[in-house]
Design a protein around this motif. Sequence first.
Motif, PDB file in Angstrom:
ATOM      1  N   ALA A 162      14.566   2.808  -1.358  1.00 27.12           N
ATOM      2  CA  ALA A 162      13.582   3.852  -1.051  1.00 27.12           C
ATOM      3  C   ALA A 162      13.834   4.252   0.389  1.00 27.12           C
ATOM      4  O   ALA A 162      13.785   3.413   1.288  1.00 27.12           O
ATOM      5  CB  ALA A 162      12.170   3.316  -1.237  1.00 27.12           C
ATOM      6  N   LYS A 163      14.113   5.530   0.626  1.00 24.26           N
ATOM      7  CA  LYS A 163      14.560   5.932   1.958  1.00 24.26           C
ATOM      8  C   LYS A 163      13.555   6.766   2.742  1.00 24.26           C
ATOM      9  O   LYS A 163      13.883   7.265   3.813  1.00 24.26           O
ATOM     10  CB  LYS A 163      15.892   6.672   1.855  1.00 24.26           C
ATOM     11  CG  LYS A 163      15.863   7.953   1.041  1.00 24.26           C
ATOM     12  CD  LYS A 163      17.262   8.543   0.955  1.00 24.26           C
ATOM     13  CE  LYS A 163      17.268   9.856   0.211  1.00 24.26           C
ATOM     14  NZ  LYS A 163      18.612  10.418   0.137  1.00 24.26           N
ATOM     15  N   GLU A 178      13.966   0.617   2.431  1.00 22.48           N
ATOM     16  CA  GLU A 178      13.430  -0.559   1.735  1.00 22.48           C
ATOM     17  C   GLU A 178      14.039  -0.655   0.341  1.00 22.48           C
ATOM     18  O   GLU A 178      14.008   0.307  -0.438  1.00 22.48           O
ATOM     19  CB  GLU A 178      11.902  -0.433   1.626  1.00 22.48           C
ATOM     20  CG  GLU A 178      11.231  -1.616   1.007  1.00 22.48           C
ATOM     21  CD  GLU A 178      11.228  -2.851   1.896  1.00 22.48           C
ATOM     22  OE1 GLU A 178      11.098  -3.953   1.343  1.00 22.48           O
ATOM     23  OE2 GLU A 178      11.350  -2.723   3.135  1.00 22.48           O
ATOM     24  N   VAL A 179      14.618  -1.810   0.034  1.00 29.11           N
ATOM     25  CA  VAL A 179      15.137  -2.034  -1.309  1.00 29.11           C
ATOM     26  C   VAL A 179      13.933  -2.308  -2.211  1.00 29.11           C
ATOM     27  O   VAL A 179      13.087  -3.157  -1.899  1.00 29.11           O
ATOM     28  CB  VAL A 179      16.133  -3.217  -1.349  1.00 29.11           C
ATOM     29  CG1 VAL A 179      16.622  -3.453  -2.773  1.00 29.11           C
ATOM     30  CG2 VAL A 179      17.310  -2.939  -0.416  1.00 29.11           C
ATOM     31  N   VAL A 180      13.850  -1.549  -3.302  1.00 29.77           N
ATOM     32  CA  VAL A 180      12.717  -1.656  -4.211  1.00 29.77           C
ATOM     33  C   VAL A 180      13.196  -1.879  -5.640  1.00 29.77           C
ATOM     34  O   VAL A 180      14.350  -1.608  -5.974  1.00 29.77           O
ATOM     35  CB  VAL A 180      11.802  -0.406  -4.153  1.00 29.77           C
ATOM     36  CG1 VAL A 180      11.167  -0.252  -2.782  1.00 29.77           C
ATOM     37  CG2 VAL A 180      12.551   0.858  -4.547  1.00 29.77           C
ATOM     38  N   SER A 206       0.825  -1.206   0.000  1.00 25.92           N
ATOM     39  CA  SER A 206       0.000   0.000   0.000  1.00 25.92           C
ATOM     40  C   SER A 206       0.860   1.257   0.000  1.00 25.92           C
ATOM     41  O   SER A 206       0.592   2.216  -0.728  1.00 25.92           O
ATOM     42  CB  SER A 206      -0.913  -0.019   1.226  1.00 25.92           C
ATOM     43  OG  SER A 206      -1.602   1.185   1.339  1.00 25.92           O
ATOM     44  N   ARG A 207       1.897   1.252   0.787  1.00 26.97           N
ATOM     45  CA  ARG A 207       2.775   2.425   0.861  1.00 26.97           C
ATOM     46  C   ARG A 207       3.608   2.580  -0.404  1.00 26.97           C
ATOM     47  O   ARG A 207       3.886   3.701  -0.832  1.00 26.97           O
ATOM     48  CB  ARG A 207       3.640   2.356   2.110  1.00 26.97           C
ATOM     49  CG  ARG A 207       2.766   2.532   3.339  1.00 26.97           C
ATOM     50  CD  ARG A 207       3.475   2.308   4.622  1.00 26.97           C
ATOM     51  NE  ARG A 207       2.476   2.260   5.692  1.00 26.97           N
ATOM     52  CZ  ARG A 207       2.753   2.031   6.935  1.00 26.97           C
ATOM     53  NH1 ARG A 207       3.997   1.827   7.318  1.00 26.97           N
ATOM     54  NH2 ARG A 207       1.791   1.991   7.829  1.00 26.97           N
ATOM     55  N   LEU A 208       4.000   1.478  -1.007  1.00 29.78           N
ATOM     56  CA  LEU A 208       4.736   1.552  -2.273  1.00 29.78           C
ATOM     57  C   LEU A 208       3.870   2.172  -3.366  1.00 29.78           C
ATOM     58  O   LEU A 208       4.347   2.943  -4.194  1.00 29.78           O
ATOM     59  CB  LEU A 208       5.195   0.163  -2.721  1.00 29.78           C
ATOM     60  CG  LEU A 208       6.354  -0.444  -1.961  1.00 29.78           C
ATOM     61  CD1 LEU A 208       6.548  -1.903  -2.373  1.00 29.78           C
ATOM     62  CD2 LEU A 208       7.626   0.356  -2.196  1.00 29.78           C
ATOM     63  N   GLN A 209       2.607   1.804  -3.365  1.00 28.12           N
ATOM     64  CA  GLN A 209       1.692   2.312  -4.391  1.00 28.12           C
ATOM     65  C   GLN A 209       1.588   3.838  -4.312  1.00 28.12           C
ATOM     66  O   GLN A 209       1.424   4.494  -5.323  1.00 28.12           O
ATOM     67  CB  GLN A 209       0.329   1.631  -4.210  1.00 28.12           C
ATOM     68  CG  GLN A 209      -0.716   2.018  -5.198  1.00 28.12           C
ATOM     69  CD  GLN A 209      -1.507   3.231  -4.765  1.00 28.12           C
ATOM     70  OE1 GLN A 209      -1.797   3.440  -3.595  1.00 28.12           O
ATOM     71  NE2 GLN A 209      -1.828   4.059  -5.712  1.00 28.12           N
ATOM     72  N   ARG A 210       1.733   4.405  -3.127  1.00 32.75           N
ATOM     73  CA  ARG A 210       1.628   5.859  -2.958  1.00 32.75           C
ATOM     74  C   ARG A 210       2.975   6.575  -3.032  1.00 32.75           C
ATOM     75  O   ARG A 210       3.027   7.790  -3.129  1.00 32.75           O
ATOM     76  CB  ARG A 210       0.986   6.184  -1.615  1.00 32.75           C
ATOM     77  CG  ARG A 210      -0.496   5.882  -1.586  1.00 32.75           C
ATOM     78  CD  ARG A 210      -1.055   6.167  -0.243  1.00 32.75           C
ATOM     79  NE  ARG A 210      -0.516   5.111   0.628  1.00 32.75           N
ATOM     80  CZ  ARG A 210      -0.891   4.884   1.850  1.00 32.75           C
ATOM     81  NH1 ARG A 210      -1.778   5.615   2.412  1.00 32.75           N
ATOM     82  NH2 ARG A 210      -0.379   3.897   2.557  1.00 32.75           N
ATOM     83  N   SER A 261      15.967  12.822  -3.050  1.00 35.11           N
ATOM     84  CA  SER A 261      15.231  12.911  -1.786  1.00 35.11           C
ATOM     85  C   SER A 261      14.526  11.608  -1.430  1.00 35.11           C
ATOM     86  O   SER A 261      14.303  11.336  -0.260  1.00 35.11           O
ATOM     87  CB  SER A 261      14.218  14.063  -1.832  1.00 35.11           C
ATOM     88  OG  SER A 261      13.189  13.779  -2.748  1.00 35.11           O
ATOM     89  N   LEU A 262      14.182  10.783  -2.411  1.00 31.45           N
ATOM     90  CA  LEU A 262      13.421   9.574  -2.146  1.00 31.45           C
ATOM     91  C   LEU A 262      14.223   8.269  -2.252  1.00 31.45           C
ATOM     92  O   LEU A 262      13.797   7.246  -1.742  1.00 31.45           O
ATOM     93  CB  LEU A 262      12.214   9.488  -3.084  1.00 31.45           C
ATOM     94  CG  LEU A 262      11.165  10.584  -2.948  1.00 31.45           C
ATOM     95  CD1 LEU A 262      10.057  10.396  -3.978  1.00 31.45           C
ATOM     96  CD2 LEU A 262      10.608  10.633  -1.540  1.00 31.45           C
TER      97      LEU A 262
END
Length: 181
Positions: free
Chosen positions: A148-149, A157-159, A114-118, A176-177
Amino acid sequence: MSIVIFGGEQYYTPKKEKLKALIKPVHEKFLGDGALYLWNPSVQESDRLIQNLVNALYNLQAWFPKLLKKAQRELPVIELPRTIRFGLSRGTIYQLTRVDGTKEYIGICINLASRLQRYCPELNFLASARINVSEAYLNKRKYRRVVAKAIPGFPREVVIVDEDAFKKLHTETRESLFDEL
């Protein structure tokens, strides 16, 4: 999404290829502004499901503008979203059953997806490296791993991102991200 998951003709692509159905999800839920699909594949089916799902979701978001054009001809008064975004993760889920038999699921992977989607709206497809695909698979399809920091609750999280889409991000957004591995 129904075509991606349950199979059917991709009417929005030039070749109108027919997609085979993925294994059936154990849970699907419409969330108003999105949907949640959960699978519980066997060990033998797991890698194939992940690879097929990643490919199908990536292709769907890439072809989404064409799909929109077709949909707008049929539904001209409805305001449709301009993009479609996906968050994909893998992990343990727990089933909760209410007294009326309704089933709900919880798990860190659901929260992460869910958080990745946003996260980073400029990227339509983000998958957690927890989906566990090989380096060869990533290289063949032009994906790459980055960190993703700034995901709430998942600070580093490694994405997996599409290499071309990632390169197109503004430098400030990228810095920044994300961090490089």
